[in-house]
Design an enzyme around this catalytic site. Structure first.
Site, mmCIF file in Angstrom:
data_model
loop_
_atom_site.group_PDB
_atom_site.id
_atom_site.type_symbol
_atom_site.label_atom_id
_atom_site.label_comp_id
_atom_site.label_asym_id
_atom_site.label_seq_id
_atom_site.Cartn_x
_atom_site.Cartn_y
_atom_site.Cartn_z
ATOM 1 N N GLU A 198 0.809 -1.217 0.000
ATOM 2 C CA GLU A 198 0.000 0.000 0.000
ATOM 3 C C GLU A 198 0.846 1.274 0.000
ATOM 4 O O GLU A 198 1.941 1.307 0.559
ATOM 5 C CB GLU A 198 -0.895 0.044 1.248
ATOM 6 C CG GLU A 198 -2.061 -0.905 1.213
ATOM 7 C CD GLU A 198 -2.949 -0.753 2.436
ATOM 8 O OE1 GLU A 198 -3.994 -1.411 2.482
ATOM 9 O OE2 GLU A 198 -2.599 0.018 3.352
ATOM 10 N N CYS A 224 2.071 -5.096 15.889
ATOM 11 C CA CYS A 224 1.440 -4.143 16.797
ATOM 12 C C CYS A 224 -0.064 -4.420 16.864
ATOM 13 O O CYS A 224 -0.722 -4.641 15.843
ATOM 14 C CB CYS A 224 1.692 -2.710 16.325
ATOM 15 S SG CYS A 224 3.445 -2.259 16.373
ATOM 16 N N GLY A 265 5.276 -2.035 7.368
ATOM 17 C CA GLY A 265 6.643 -2.469 7.614
ATOM 18 C C GLY A 265 7.386 -1.607 8.622
ATOM 19 O O GLY A 265 6.988 -0.488 8.941
ATOM 20 N N GLU A 266 8.479 -2.157 9.116
ATOM 21 C CA GLU A 266 9.396 -1.463 10.014
ATOM 22 C C GLU A 266 10.640 -1.092 9.213
ATOM 23 O O GLU A 266 11.453 -1.951 8.860
ATOM 24 C CB GLU A 266 9.764 -2.365 11.194
ATOM 25 C CG GLU A 266 10.954 -1.901 12.032
ATOM 26 C CD GLU A 266 10.898 -0.456 12.473
ATOM 27 O OE1 GLU A 266 11.801 0.312 12.080
ATOM 28 O OE2 GLU A 266 9.956 -0.081 13.194
ATOM 29 N N SER A 292 9.712 6.617 10.071
ATOM 30 C CA SER A 292 9.001 6.278 11.297
ATOM 31 C C SER A 292 9.343 4.852 11.719
ATOM 32 O O SER A 292 9.168 3.907 10.953
ATOM 33 C CB SER A 292 7.483 6.401 11.090
ATOM 34 O OG SER A 292 6.785 6.023 12.248
ATOM 35 N N LEU A 346 5.577 5.604 19.462
ATOM 36 C CA LEU A 346 5.722 5.383 20.902
ATOM 37 C C LEU A 346 4.477 4.716 21.485
ATOM 38 O O LEU A 346 4.546 3.619 22.023
ATOM 39 C CB LEU A 346 5.989 6.716 21.604
ATOM 40 C CG LEU A 346 6.354 6.635 23.079
ATOM 41 C CD1 LEU A 346 7.652 5.870 23.285
ATOM 42 C CD2 LEU A 346 6.457 8.039 23.684
ATOM 43 N N CYS A 372 -3.578 1.621 8.035
ATOM 44 C CA CYS A 372 -2.505 0.966 7.302
ATOM 45 C C CYS A 372 -2.756 -0.536 7.181
ATOM 46 O O CYS A 372 -2.961 -1.224 8.172
ATOM 47 C CB CYS A 372 -1.174 1.215 8.013
ATOM 48 S SG CYS A 372 0.227 0.500 7.158
#
Length: 351
Positions: free
Chosen positions: A91, A121, A164-165, A196, A220, A338
């Site tokens: 996306e 998460c 994604g990270e 991010s 956070l 997301c």
């Protein structure tokens, strides 16, 4: 586009094309098609001889990058799902901001760095999907290039805040951002590019040593360890004190402000105790807090905090000298969360 070709330095591309027996200036033509026009096929290189294009196609077979779905919100936001070379979906979001007269002020693009995400998460639709693979630099650049063409407007800001990270795909993300930042390509200022992260310490430390002034944002969502571990279980191995130490080093090293993304969730992380913990965490840091509205996710028990809670948090954070803003929700009418649109499309395709 082929990742190896897109990331090839101009000098190496020139040497390669000369080794094939073609004039050096042909490399400049090819380079401009790749980085100025972001062509998706070799046939688009209209001023490049067919013989050069044939050699390129043999040496660098094109990877597929096609539009799978596109939704347009009432607020002008456009959400895209792209199909990649291996049939995976990813996306991207284009977010225009308009002047009072209706003209375009700026165009921000939120890009994904992975197919899926390993961080799991609890509040994230992508987290339910799991992790498939990293995106390469070409796939990151193509997201931005497509949105720019679709809006027929220059992209002014980039946020690597989609699926994604990014710090678990550090090398390809930085490679892509350098291409986007380059005067020869999208020419987007480094300070207008934000990465991010959930708080991967190694990535934060590496970014502190990079010469570009990319902006750092931290997801956070809680400054209470137990609550953050519940919301972000894969980040539990990196404690809040360790995170604050890494950010202190980053700020000292770069003299750049850090942004904290905080999704206010009713009954989970919006109590007075949570607010006090956030104020304490921000103490001594050059930082800014972005309070995020929550897009509803089908099947999720999490609900947005009340408007009264949001207002009181802004007042209290500001009273403690912590710069705070609330990010306007974008694209809520088009599966704005997301991963939400992609997951819905995948479910539709498999049923």
């Amino acid at each position: 586009m082929n990742n190896e070709l897109l990331t090839l330095p101009q000098t190496e591309l020139a040497a390669l094309i000369e080794s094939w027996g073609f004039p050096r200036f042909r490399a400049m033509q090819v380079y401009e098609w790749l980085h100025r026009h972001h062509c998706s096929t070799y046939d688009e290189m209209s001023n490049v001889p067919a013989a050069v294009r044939t050699q390129l196609a043999e040496a660098f077979p094109l990877d597929t990058f096609t539009l799978f779905d596109r939704q347009v919100s009432q607020d002008g936001t456009r959400k895209y799902v792209f199909k990649l070379n291996d049939e995976r979906l990813v996306e991207t979001v284009g977010m225009p901001t308009f002047n009072r007269d209706g003209s375009l002020d700026r165009l921000s693009v939120c890009i994904s760095s992975q197919v899926g995400c390993p961080m799991a998460c609890a509040f994230c639709a992508t987290g339910r999907e799991g992790f498939t693979r990293n995106l390469n630099a070409a796939e990151l650049v193509q997201q931005v290039a497509y949105v720019q063409k679709d809006f027929d407007a220059r992209v002014s800001n980039i946020v690597v805040m989609g699926q994604g990270e990014p710090f678990l795909n550090y090398d390809e993300v930085i490679r892509a951002l350098r291409i986007m930042n380059s005067n020869d390509d999208l020419n987007i200022g480094a300070r207008h590019i934000t990465i991010s992260t959930c708080g991967i310490l190694k990535g934060i430390n590496r970014l502190a040593e990079e010469p570009e002034q990319f902006t750092l944002a931290i997801s956070l969502h809680s400054a209470v360890q137990a609550t953050r571990d519940q919301l972000m279980p894969q980040g539990a191995q990196q404690t809040l004190p360790e995170l604050k130490n890494a950010l202190t080093h980053y700020i000292k090293r770069t003299n750049r402000r850090v942004s904290f993304e905080y999704l206010l969730i009713k009954g989970v992380n919006d109590s007075p105790r949570d607010l006090d913990a956030l104020i304490e965490f921000c103490s001594g840091l050059l930082c800014h807090v972005n309070l995020l509205p929550m897009n509803p996710i089908e099947g999720s028990a999490y609900q947005p905090a009340t408007a009264q809670t949001v207002s009181s948090w802004i007042d209290e954070l500001s009273a403690h000298g912590i710069e705070t803003s609330i990010r306007k929700s974008r694209g809520a009418d088009i599966d704005g969360a997301c991963g939400q649109l992609k997951n819905k499309l995948v479910s539709r395709e498999t049923t």
